[in-house]
Scaffold this active site. Sequence first.
Site, short mmCIF file in Angstrom:
data_model
loop_
_atom_site.label_atom_id
_atom_site.label_comp_id
_atom_site.label_asym_id
_atom_site.label_seq_id
_atom_site.Cartn_x
_atom_site.Cartn_y
_atom_site.Cartn_z
CE LYS A 122 -33.08 69.40 13.83
NZ LYS A 122 -32.30 67.96 14.08
CG ASP A 140 -37.22 68.90 12.05
OD1 ASP A 140 -37.81 69.30 11.25
OD2 ASP A 140 -37.32 68.17 13.25
#
Length: 209
Positions: A122, A140
């Site tokens: 991420k 996310d």
Amino acid sequence: MEDIGKVVKLLQEAKQPQSEFVKLMDSFKNPYLVLIACILSLRTNDRTTYPATLRMLELAKTPQDMMKVNEEDLAHAIYPVGFYKNKAGQIIELSRLIVEKYDGKVPDSIDELCKFRGVGRKTANLVMTLGFGVPAICVDVHVHRIFNRLGYLKTKNPEETEFALREKLPVKYWIPINSLLVTHGQNVCKPIKPQCDKCPVADYCAKIV
């Protein structure tokens, strides 16, 4: 739901209010600042992360300066972000590695970025998009939830979502999709009790909970 281009266009036109932290991240255009701010944001809400990031940047804005910062001073500056003591040590350590191993430059590779302690896909993808302007897909919880709720994907976790999107989502949407869906997730498409009556893309959503 296959008309993802229409969904992206409607979300862009909706101009939902962004958090101050999202606006700050979008403004950086600097891979190092994106990297250390993203580390602060992990497991911490934007309202807490935004002022903590500003306090951190008062101490240092480059890896050369940050590696000289006292760890306790940094921990004090970024409090009360989650795991603030660990994050202070992590940021100083990666700053030193950037200077000593990468000649002061943040590596422009997801695989290299993931070698830093505590940096996952991420964070690495966000550094690529916001820091280097290179197409990558930062997933996310908001991005994962919304793409599955729309019915565009059927995936079990954010990492699976990232790789599914790499196969399916047109590259032209890779960079803007994170901030669009994070903002949409914070304002409308919330984890519990999404505000479907206010959603600009409700007509394209399968509403899969």
